[in-house]
Design a protein around this motif. Structure first.
Motif, PDB file in Angstrom:
ATOM      1  N   UNK A   3       3.547  21.018   7.292  1.00  0.00           N
ATOM      2  CA  UNK A   3       2.924  22.000   7.982  1.00  0.00           C
ATOM      3  C   UNK A   3       2.223  21.421   8.866  1.00  0.00           C
ATOM      4  N   UNK A   4       2.602  21.861  10.600  1.00  0.00           N
ATOM      5  CA  UNK A   4       1.953  22.091  11.858  1.00  0.00           C
ATOM      6  C   UNK A   4       0.234  22.477  11.710  1.00  0.00           C
ATOM      7  N   UNK A   5      -0.157  23.352  10.497  1.00  0.00           N
ATOM      8  CA  UNK A   5      -0.769  24.201   9.734  1.00  0.00           C
ATOM      9  C   UNK A   5      -2.162  23.755   9.470  1.00  0.00           C
ATOM     10  N   UNK A   6      -1.621  22.442   8.998  1.00  0.00           N
ATOM     11  CA  UNK A   6      -2.585  21.178   8.169  1.00  0.00           C
ATOM     12  C   UNK A   6      -3.931  20.900   8.861  1.00  0.00           C
ATOM     13  N   UNK A   8      -5.240  21.894  11.596  1.00  0.00           N
ATOM     14  CA  UNK A   8      -6.078  22.559  12.296  1.00  0.00           C
ATOM     15  C   UNK A   8      -6.904  22.934  11.517  1.00  0.00           C
ATOM     16  N   UNK A   9      -8.139  22.113  12.324  1.00  0.00           N
ATOM     17  CA  UNK A   9      -9.611  22.465  11.023  1.00  0.00           C
ATOM     18  C   UNK A   9     -10.636  23.366  11.561  1.00  0.00           C
ATOM     19  N   UNK A  10     -11.015  22.871  12.644  1.00  0.00           N
ATOM     20  CA  UNK A  10     -12.377  23.197  13.189  1.00  0.00           C
ATOM     21  C   UNK A  10     -12.216  23.355  14.656  1.00  0.00           C
ATOM     22  N   UNK A  11     -11.197  23.230  15.176  1.00  0.00           N
ATOM     23  CA  UNK A  11     -10.647  24.082  16.670  1.00  0.00           C
ATOM     24  C   UNK A  11     -11.009  25.067  17.000  1.00  0.00           C
ATOM     25  N   UNK A  12     -10.341  25.708  15.823  1.00  0.00           N
ATOM     26  CA  UNK A  12     -10.430  27.619  16.264  1.00  0.00           C
ATOM     27  C   UNK A  12     -12.374  28.315  16.055  1.00  0.00           C
ATOM     28  N   UNK A  13     -12.978  27.334  15.115  1.00  0.00           N
ATOM     29  CA  UNK A  13     -14.439  27.368  14.941  1.00  0.00           C
ATOM     30  C   UNK A  13     -15.040  27.738  16.640  1.00  0.00           C
ATOM     31  N   UNK A  14     -14.887  26.605  16.902  1.00  0.00           N
ATOM     32  CA  UNK A  14     -15.660  26.129  18.242  1.00  0.00           C
ATOM     33  C   UNK A  14     -14.859  26.880  19.896  1.00  0.00           C
ATOM     34  N   UNK A 214     -11.420  28.511   4.703  1.00  0.00           N
ATOM     35  CA  UNK A 214     -10.829  27.775   5.502  1.00  0.00           C
ATOM     36  C   UNK A 214     -10.950  26.578   5.213  1.00  0.00           C
ATOM     37  N   UNK A 215     -12.310  26.046   5.458  1.00  0.00           N
ATOM     38  CA  UNK A 215     -12.241  24.806   5.463  1.00  0.00           C
ATOM     39  C   UNK A 215     -12.822  23.690   4.009  1.00  0.00           C
ATOM     40  N   UNK A 216     -12.530  23.025   3.941  1.00  0.00           N
ATOM     41  CA  UNK A 216     -13.230  21.858   2.748  1.00  0.00           C
ATOM     42  C   UNK A 216     -14.060  21.196   2.643  1.00  0.00           C
TER      43      UNK A 216
END
Length: 467
Positions: A3-6, A8-14, A214-216
């Protein structure tokens, strides 16, 4: 199937934080402008300000001064706070510190939303604009969101894929500018100030929820978490030790040179924004406002796309410092061409020449994170984010003073100075390339090894978060 979404971590945050911040910037400037005009002049003058040039100049001067006050109220506390937040996040994790800037941004947008209402626009004194700015500053602002997002990415990536991931994260900075400034202008033209501030508040709320849900977190030593959760002055010393600590293989010198390279990058790219509008308005070029906007958008967007799409491919064959050298060469060429530009065509050509400009910024974050240990990532990025914040003031002082002095003889001299600075960066990265042991090592196992390692680390983090 992966799953490519795994990944994606902090990119949407910034992206969300910077989009909200940059969307607000021109709108809050206009809010201050109108508040000052209507509070000290009658409505007939402010509604026809072009007919009263002396009043217009006075209002512009006051608005500029108040915006400077706001900038100081945000930047100064954020720089101080980051001394503590960086090492604190190394011990307690990134997620809690990362939540602070969206909360500050929410309060900042709320303060301007209230003041943009018709019934409060004139009754609330302009001094109250500093309240939201201080809340933003003491909760970290841009400085803390940068250090926490980059530190988090250093935690969850392997050395093999860190450069690619950090280049994508860096691209979020320029993409957010394109979105924020573009959408903000459309919203204010069609719906007014109130809607812009409301949208910014919504982005900060969504961002807060995303971070927490979302973020662990990376597993950390339990004893370290218990004994180091108290914030004290030792955190400042721990931050400074990142630079002063003796490291093997000339690591300390490499780190200092990389800090200087990124300082030069931020200084010059901020400097362009300080003087470009004046440079392009000269009779020789006389660029229209709309064309200037298109040019600035292209100048930001093209390097961001190269960072996101091309650098991940090139990083499979070239070392970090080689890619940084490519970025430095591209920047030298861009600023030299800009210095001698005498028409719009030459300025548009700088977009193509400077397409690799972002490589230097995107690559070196990953390179620096490989030099320091895992428990120094937050401290290292706190110093870097402080330097970038300081460049806003330093750049304005340097280039706004040089440009009028050199204007009669060589208007492009500030850009030539920027090219020389990037030549210095090029020398630094070439020397580091020749002497650095930090280039990614080839993996002897299967090609999927890095992805498997990352997937296992992500699963571990999610289990910690759910537990």
């Amino acid at each position: 199937m992966k799953n490519p979404l795994q990944f994606i971590t902090v990119e949407p945050v910034l992206l969300m934080y910077m989009t909200a911040t940059l969307m607000m910037t021109p709108v809050l400037q206009q809010t201050i402008y109108y508040k000052l005009c209507y509070q000290f002049n009658n409505a007939s003058i402010c509604d026809n300000l072009g007919d009263y040039k002396h009043v217009e100049y006075e209002v512009q001067e006051q608005a500029s001064r108040w915006y400077l006050y706001i900038t100081v109220c945000i930047s100064a506390p954020a720089i101080f706070i980051s001394f503590f937040v960086g090492p604190w996040s190394d011990r307690v994790g990134r997620r809690l510190p990362m939540c602070l800037p969206p909360v500050g941004g929410l309060l900042y947008a709320l303060s301007f939303l209230v003041q943009s209402l018709d019934q409060f626009l004139l009754t609330i004194p302009v001094e109250w604009t500093l309240v939201g700015a201080l809340a933003q500053g003491f909760l970290g602002g841009y400085t803390v969101i940068i250090l926490t997002t980059y530190s988090y990415l250093a935690d969850v990536t392997t050395e093999e894929n860190r450069t690619r991931r950090m280049s994508i994260l860096t691209a979020m900075l320029t993409i957010s500018g394109t979105i924020g400034l573009g959408v903000g202008g459309v919203l204010v033209d069609n719906f007014g100030f109130f809607v812009v501030f409301a949208v910014c508040m919504g982005l900060h709320v969504i961002n807060f929820i995303y971070i927490w849900a979302r973020l662990g977190e990376k597993k950390r030593d339990e004893n370290s978490q218990v004994t180091h959760t108290k914030v004290d002055c030792s955190y400042v010393m721990n931050t400074l030790k990142v630079v002063t600590k003796v490291r093997p293989n000339k690591g300390r010198l490499h780190l200092i040179l990389l800090f200087l390279c990124l300082f030069i990058y931020a200084l010059c790219n901020t400097g362009v924004n300080e003087i470009a509008i004046l440079f392009t308005k000269r009779t020789e070029i006389d660029m229209s406002n709309s064309n200037y906007g298109y040019w600035q958008a292209a100048r930001n967007l093209v390097p961001a796309l190269f960072l996101m799409l091309l650098l991940p491919i090139l990083s499979r064959w070239f070392s970090d410092t080689t890619l940084a050298a490519i970025g430095a060469v591209s920047s030298v060429g861009m600023f030299e061409l800009m210095a001698f530009s005498v028409n719009e065509a030459m300025l548009w050509a700088t977009v193509a020449v400077g397409a690799f400009n972002g490589f230097l910024n995107g690559v070196l974050h990953g390179t620096m994170s490989k030099i320091v240990s895992d428990d120094e990532q937050g401290s290292m990025f706190s110093i870097l984010s402080m330097l970038e914040t300081v460049t806003v003031v330093v750049s304005a002082f340097i280039f706004n003073n040089i440009y009028p002095v050199t204007l009669p003889t060589f208007a492009g001299f500030p850009f030539m100075l920027m090219a020389i600075m990037f030549m210095v960066s090029l020398i630094f990265v070439v020397w580091i390339e020749l002497s650095s042991p930090y280039a990614p090592k080839k993996v002897e196992t299967t090609a999927a090894a890095p992805e498997i390692q990352l997937r296992e680390r992500t699963a571990s983090m999610r289990s910690v978060a759910s537990g």
